[in-house]
Scaffold this active site. Structure first.
Site, short mmCIF file in Angstrom:
data_model
loop_
_atom_site.label_atom_id
_atom_site.label_comp_id
_atom_site.label_asym_id
_atom_site.label_seq_id
_atom_site.Cartn_x
_atom_site.Cartn_y
_atom_site.Cartn_z
N SER A 7 5.62 -5.15 -1.27
CA SER A 7 4.86 -4.18 -2.05
C SER A 7 5.45 -2.79 -1.80
O SER A 7 5.84 -2.47 -0.67
CB SER A 7 3.39 -4.21 -1.64
OG SER A 7 2.63 -3.28 -2.39
N ASP A 53 -6.82 -9.43 -5.05
CA ASP A 53 -5.78 -8.74 -4.31
C ASP A 53 -6.40 -7.89 -3.21
O ASP A 53 -7.04 -6.88 -3.47
CB ASP A 53 -4.96 -7.86 -5.26
CG ASP A 53 -3.83 -7.16 -4.52
OD1 ASP A 53 -2.83 -7.84 -4.21
OD2 ASP A 53 -3.95 -5.95 -4.26
N TYR A 86 -7.38 -2.35 3.57
CA TYR A 86 -8.59 -2.19 2.76
C TYR A 86 -9.86 -2.42 3.58
O TYR A 86 -10.95 -2.03 3.17
CB TYR A 86 -8.60 -3.13 1.55
CG TYR A 86 -7.46 -2.98 0.58
CD1 TYR A 86 -6.56 -1.91 0.66
CD2 TYR A 86 -7.28 -3.91 -0.44
CE1 TYR A 86 -5.52 -1.79 -0.24
CE2 TYR A 86 -6.22 -3.79 -1.34
CZ TYR A 86 -5.35 -2.73 -1.23
OH TYR A 86 -4.31 -2.62 -2.12
N GLN A 103 4.92 -5.78 -5.55
CA GLN A 103 3.73 -5.12 -6.10
C GLN A 103 3.94 -3.60 -6.00
O GLN A 103 4.05 -3.06 -4.91
CB GLN A 103 2.48 -5.54 -5.32
CG GLN A 103 1.21 -4.96 -5.90
CD GLN A 103 -0.01 -5.29 -5.08
OE1 GLN A 103 -0.72 -4.40 -4.62
NE2 GLN A 103 -0.28 -6.58 -4.88
N HIS A 145 3.18 -4.62 2.98
CA HIS A 145 2.48 -3.63 2.16
C HIS A 145 3.38 -2.46 1.77
O HIS A 145 3.16 -1.81 0.74
CB HIS A 145 1.25 -3.12 2.88
CG HIS A 145 0.20 -2.58 1.98
ND1 HIS A 145 -1.13 -2.55 2.32
CD2 HIS A 145 0.26 -2.04 0.74
CE1 HIS A 145 -1.83 -2.02 1.32
NE2 HIS A 145 -1.01 -1.70 0.35
N LEU A 197 -4.62 1.06 -14.54
CA LEU A 197 -5.51 1.95 -15.29
C LEU A 197 -5.26 3.42 -14.93
O LEU A 197 -6.03 4.29 -15.31
CB LEU A 197 -6.97 1.58 -15.01
CG LEU A 197 -7.36 0.13 -15.29
CD1 LEU A 197 -8.83 -0.10 -15.02
CD2 LEU A 197 -7.00 -0.27 -16.72
N SER A 240 -12.25 -2.59 -10.63
CA SER A 240 -13.52 -2.00 -11.04
C SER A 240 -14.63 -2.53 -10.15
O SER A 240 -14.58 -3.67 -9.69
CB SER A 240 -13.85 -2.33 -12.50
OG SER A 240 -15.08 -1.73 -12.87
N ARG A 259 -17.29 -3.67 -16.79
CA ARG A 259 -15.89 -3.28 -16.91
C ARG A 259 -14.96 -4.38 -16.42
O ARG A 259 -13.85 -4.53 -16.93
CB ARG A 259 -15.64 -1.98 -16.15
CG ARG A 259 -16.33 -0.77 -16.79
CD ARG A 259 -16.08 0.48 -16.02
NE ARG A 259 -16.91 1.59 -16.52
CZ ARG A 259 -17.13 2.71 -15.85
NH1 ARG A 259 -16.58 2.88 -14.66
NH2 ARG A 259 -17.89 3.66 -16.37
#
Length: 291
Positions: free
Chosen positions: A156, A54, A59, A179, A125, A208, A249, A254
């Site tokens: 999203s 994703d 980003y 999303q 987004h 998380l 992560s 992880r």
């Protein structure tokens, strides 16, 4: 290195969307990763068996993520003979616009940056920019599908009103994904309900809780009960609610641990206990009420 290193991994698990296409249910989120981090994490994830990634324009790691996928597919490490069609790549439009041409250019730029030939899932987004920008941008995404640049489209950070607005416009192509931030501390019940009414799959980012509640007493108690880490418990919660989930992560061990959740189930009683932790916690931004 063998794919699917985690013994109880669910990385091969997929869900079928309203358009009859499938999507990996556990994917690697690349939010806030530098180009170098994205390159390393995507590589480790591919080795471990991840098949969904994703990304997003904001980003600033689309190129690194796409290049790493392409390089892996062409390398000796690809012992399974994976093809481009076996890897699911998502990216997102940074800004909605009333300029159809600007959005179409932006989509093309993302496809070119990834070097993957096409994008599996392209999302708006956020709902920022107003109604005209949202609907114009959606039309541009529909045409990107028609031109073969994108396989499927979604949104999203859309709230209830944004979903209803889009569906009321009678789109030629309906969104398959919304999303949003979802975890036991922000369950987003109303948004999830309206998505279900329109057969839109919810994709959970920040599952998380960005590590903000890893030491919460209930999380620790249930982690001990199931002999699982807090991260594994939280990822499992999103899966048992039928969502696609995007644990992030930059650590190899992880990445593997987050998907090693196939050998246990949270009881319905404990799911309800986790649901009751809802405090509307927003870990970063919340555009779901944008005008």
């Amino acid at each position: 290195m063998a794919t699917n290193e985690a013994k109880g991994s669910l990385l091969s698990s997929t869900v079928t969307l309203s358009n009859s296409m499938t999507i990996p249910q556990i994917q690697l989120g690349l939010y806030m990763m530098s180009g170098r981090e994205a390159k390393q994490s995507v590589h480790w994830a591919l080795q471990a068996g991840y098949r969904g990634f994703d990304c997003a324009q904001v980003y600033r790691n689309e190129r690194e993520a796409g290049n790493t996928i392409r390089e892996f597919l062409c390398s000796d490490e690809n012992t399974e003979g994976l093809r481009r069609a076996d890897v699911f790549y998502t990216t997102k439009l940074a800004s909605n616009s009333t300029s159809y041409a600007a959005v179409r250019r932006s989509v093309k730029n993302s496809v070119n940056a990834s070097g993957l030939g096409y994008v599996d899932l392209f999302l708006l987004h956020s709902p920022y920019g107003g109604k005209d920008a949202r609907l114009t941008s959606w039309k541009a995404l529909e045409d990107a599908v028609g031109d073969g640049e994108v396989k499927m489209i979604g949104v999203s950070n859309y709230g209830v009103l944004h979903i209803e607005e889009l569906m009321a416009s009678n789109p030629r192509i309906k969104p398959v994904i919304n999303q949003i931030e979802v975890h036991p501390f922000n369950t987003q019940t109303s948004i999830r309900h309206v998505c279900a009414e329109h057969n839109i799959m919810v994709e959970a980012y920040a599952p998380l809780v960005r590590a903000m509640r890893m030491k919460h007493p209930t999380v620790l108690e249930l982690s001990k009960k199931y002999s699982r880490s807090p991260a594994q418990l939280l990822v499992k919660w999103s899966l048992q609610h039928g969502m696609v989930t995007l644990p992030k992560s930059t650590h190899r061990e992880r990445l593997i641990e987050n998907a090693d959740i196939g050998s246990f189930e949270i009881s319905q009683e404990d799911i309800r206990t986790m649901d009751a932790l809802d405090e509307k916690l927003v870990t970063d931004w919340d555009p779901t009420d944008a005008q």
